[in-house]
Design a protein around this motif. Structure first.
Motif, PDB file in Angstrom:
ATOM      1  N   ARG A 188      -8.493   0.267  -7.313  1.00  0.00           N
ATOM      2  CA  ARG A 188      -7.594   0.119  -6.180  1.00  0.00           C
ATOM      3  C   ARG A 188      -8.399   0.081  -4.881  1.00  0.00           C
ATOM      4  O   ARG A 188      -9.501   0.634  -4.796  1.00  0.00           O
ATOM      5  CB  ARG A 188      -6.591   1.270  -6.128  1.00  0.00           C
ATOM      6  N   VAL A 189      -7.810  -0.530  -3.865  1.00  0.00           N
ATOM      7  CA  VAL A 189      -8.384  -0.541  -2.520  1.00  0.00           C
ATOM      8  C   VAL A 189      -7.902   0.711  -1.798  1.00  0.00           C
ATOM      9  O   VAL A 189      -6.703   0.998  -1.771  1.00  0.00           O
ATOM     10  CB  VAL A 189      -7.945  -1.794  -1.756  1.00  0.00           C
ATOM     11  N   ILE A 190      -8.840   1.462  -1.226  1.00  0.00           N
ATOM     12  CA  ILE A 190      -8.528   2.763  -0.629  1.00  0.00           C
ATOM     13  C   ILE A 190      -9.148   2.855   0.769  1.00  0.00           C
ATOM     14  O   ILE A 190     -10.245   2.336   1.016  1.00  0.00           O
ATOM     15  CB  ILE A 190      -9.060   3.913  -1.511  1.00  0.00           C
ATOM     16  N   GLY A 191      -8.445   3.528   1.669  1.00  0.00           N
ATOM     17  CA  GLY A 191      -8.982   3.833   2.988  1.00  0.00           C
ATOM     18  C   GLY A 191      -8.577   5.237   3.387  1.00  0.00           C
ATOM     19  O   GLY A 191      -7.557   5.761   2.924  1.00  0.00           O
ATOM     20  N   SER A 192      -9.377   5.862   4.252  1.00  0.00           N
ATOM     21  CA  SER A 192      -9.057   7.229   4.666  1.00  0.00           C
ATOM     22  C   SER A 192      -9.802   7.584   5.944  1.00  0.00           C
ATOM     23  O   SER A 192     -10.770   6.911   6.339  1.00  0.00           O
ATOM     24  CB  SER A 192      -9.422   8.232   3.559  1.00  0.00           C
ATOM     25  N   PHE A 244      -4.714   5.934   2.440  1.00  0.00           N
ATOM     26  CA  PHE A 244      -3.829   4.986   1.775  1.00  0.00           C
ATOM     27  C   PHE A 244      -4.550   4.377   0.581  1.00  0.00           C
ATOM     28  O   PHE A 244      -5.782   4.461   0.459  1.00  0.00           O
ATOM     29  CB  PHE A 244      -3.394   3.884   2.746  1.00  0.00           C
ATOM     30  N   GLN A 245      -3.782   3.737  -0.303  1.00  0.00           N
ATOM     31  CA  GLN A 245      -4.362   2.967  -1.384  1.00  0.00           C
ATOM     32  C   GLN A 245      -3.435   1.817  -1.752  1.00  0.00           C
ATOM     33  O   GLN A 245      -2.222   1.872  -1.524  1.00  0.00           O
ATOM     34  CB  GLN A 245      -4.644   3.814  -2.618  1.00  0.00           C
ATOM     35  N   SER A 246      -4.016   0.774  -2.321  1.00  0.00           N
ATOM     36  CA  SER A 246      -3.232  -0.387  -2.722  1.00  0.00           C
ATOM     37  C   SER A 246      -2.388  -0.078  -3.949  1.00  0.00           C
ATOM     38  O   SER A 246      -2.769   0.723  -4.803  1.00  0.00           O
ATOM     39  CB  SER A 246      -4.156  -1.565  -3.019  1.00  0.00           C
ATOM     40  N   LYS A 247      -1.240  -0.722  -4.042  1.00  0.00           N
ATOM     41  CA  LYS A 247      -0.409  -0.594  -5.233  1.00  0.00           C
ATOM     42  C   LYS A 247      -1.005  -1.384  -6.398  1.00  0.00           C
ATOM     43  O   LYS A 247      -0.830  -1.028  -7.557  1.00  0.00           O
ATOM     44  CB  LYS A 247       1.014  -1.067  -4.935  1.00  0.00           C
ATOM     45  N   SER A 248      -1.691  -2.459  -6.093  1.00  0.00           N
ATOM     46  CA  SER A 248      -2.287  -3.296  -7.127  1.00  0.00           C
ATOM     47  C   SER A 248      -3.714  -2.858  -7.422  1.00  0.00           C
ATOM     48  O   SER A 248      -4.353  -2.147  -6.636  1.00  0.00           O
ATOM     49  CB  SER A 248      -2.276  -4.764  -6.698  1.00  0.00           C
ATOM     50  N   PHE A 302       0.835  -1.192   0.000  1.00  0.00           N
ATOM     51  CA  PHE A 302       0.000   0.000   0.000  1.00  0.00           C
ATOM     52  C   PHE A 302       0.874   1.247   0.000  1.00  0.00           C
ATOM     53  O   PHE A 302       1.997   1.241   0.504  1.00  0.00           O
ATOM     54  CB  PHE A 302      -0.923   0.029   1.226  1.00  0.00           C
ATOM     55  N   ASP A 303       0.349   2.320  -0.559  1.00  0.00           N
ATOM     56  CA  ASP A 303       0.987   3.629  -0.523  1.00  0.00           C
ATOM     57  C   ASP A 303       0.153   4.567   0.347  1.00  0.00           C
ATOM     58  O   ASP A 303      -1.090   4.513   0.312  1.00  0.00           O
ATOM     59  CB  ASP A 303       1.078   4.241  -1.924  1.00  0.00           C
TER      60      ASP A 303
END
Length: 273
Positions: free
Chosen positions: A178-182, A55-59, A25-26
């Motif tokens: 992408r998978v994202i969280g905040s 954050f978000q997934s790289k994939s 994740f980034d």
């Protein structure tokens, strides 16, 4: 050594991923408001008057079953918004949302779901959670295949959005996400219609994400449609559970809001659960 397991299932053509927050994740904003814990298995997001975090997934995935354990902001959390969702890029993006709306002490935590297709959302369905999501981790899941999108909490189905392209309803099927969280300040709308604001004297506000996993078509890899999650349709038993959840815990459904759509409800509402 990164604690990441990639298990390639040749029989079903999908990838099972148990991701590590150090490597997979980034951080997208508020880097100084994040902490990676437990050797990369957990990520802490915080919000104060200077910044939120995300954050978000790289994939990227195109169809799959994804799961995230989350422990939400405890105590006074009014005005805060914690999110976990899938999203593609651009103005015509697709997006599948979990949004957790902060609460005043003593009130239930609200969970809002939404579906965007080709940049168009306005498909909110909201529930009051029947447990305290700040005391322990709970699992929030999205099943996305060519038949349906299913939102679940601890295995309990909460909402289904069916593929109704046969009646002209757009469906997310072409854009990888992408998978994202905040965690951020949504004071203008999140709690009691924006009347209860974030109180920064109680900051920092903290949410924890843990144990992300996915069985999905990842980064454009070939994906066999015989995978169990790819074939799955909502069962009779799940429909029964959905009806119970809607009756007991749902507080808003755009498909029941005729005042919002005075010229007629959206087309998918004609075949609503």
């Amino acid at each position: 050594m990164a604690l990441v397991l990639y298990l390639f299932l040749s029989a079903v053509g999908s990838t099972v991923v148990f991701a590590n927050f150090n490597t997979d994740f980034d951080i997208t904003f508020g880097a100084d408001h994040t902490k990676i814990l437990d050797n990369g298995r957990q990520l802490q997001l915080s919000l104060d008057k200077t910044s939120g975090s995300g954050f978000q997934s790289k994939s990227e995935i195109l169809f799959g079953q994804i799961n995230m354990k989350i422990k939400l902001v405890p105590g006074y959390s009014a005005g805060t918004v914690t999110t976990f969702y899938l999203s593609s890029q651009g103005s015509n993006h697709d997006e599948l949302d979990f949004e957790f709306l902060g609460r005043l002490p003593g009130d239930p935590y609200a969970m809002q779901t939404n579906v965007f297709v080709q940049g168009q959302g306005n498909r909110e369905v909201r529930f009051n959670l029947w447990f305290d999501p700040t005391e322990n981790f709970h699992t929030y899941s999205l099943l996305w295949n060519s038949h349906q999108i299913l939102f679940s909490v601890d295995g309990t189905p909460m909402r289904v959005f069916k593929n109704m392209e046969n009646i002209g309803v757009p469906y997310p099927r072409d854009q990888a996400m992408r998978v994202i969280g905040s965690l951020w300040d949504g004071s203008d709308w999140a709690t009691d219609g924006g009347r209860a604001k974030v109180d920064y004297s109680k900051a920092p506000f903290v949410a924890l994400f843990s144990s992300y996993s996915a069985e999905a078509c990842i980064n454009g890899e070939p994906c066999n449609t015989n995978a169990a999650w790819s074939r799955e349709r909502i069962s009779v038993e799940q429909w029964k559970q959905l009806k119970i959840v809607r009756k007991k815990y749902m507080t808003y459904d755009y498909c029941l809001d005729k005042e919002r759509f005075p010229h007629g409800l959206p087309a998918e509402c004609t075949r609503h659960s």
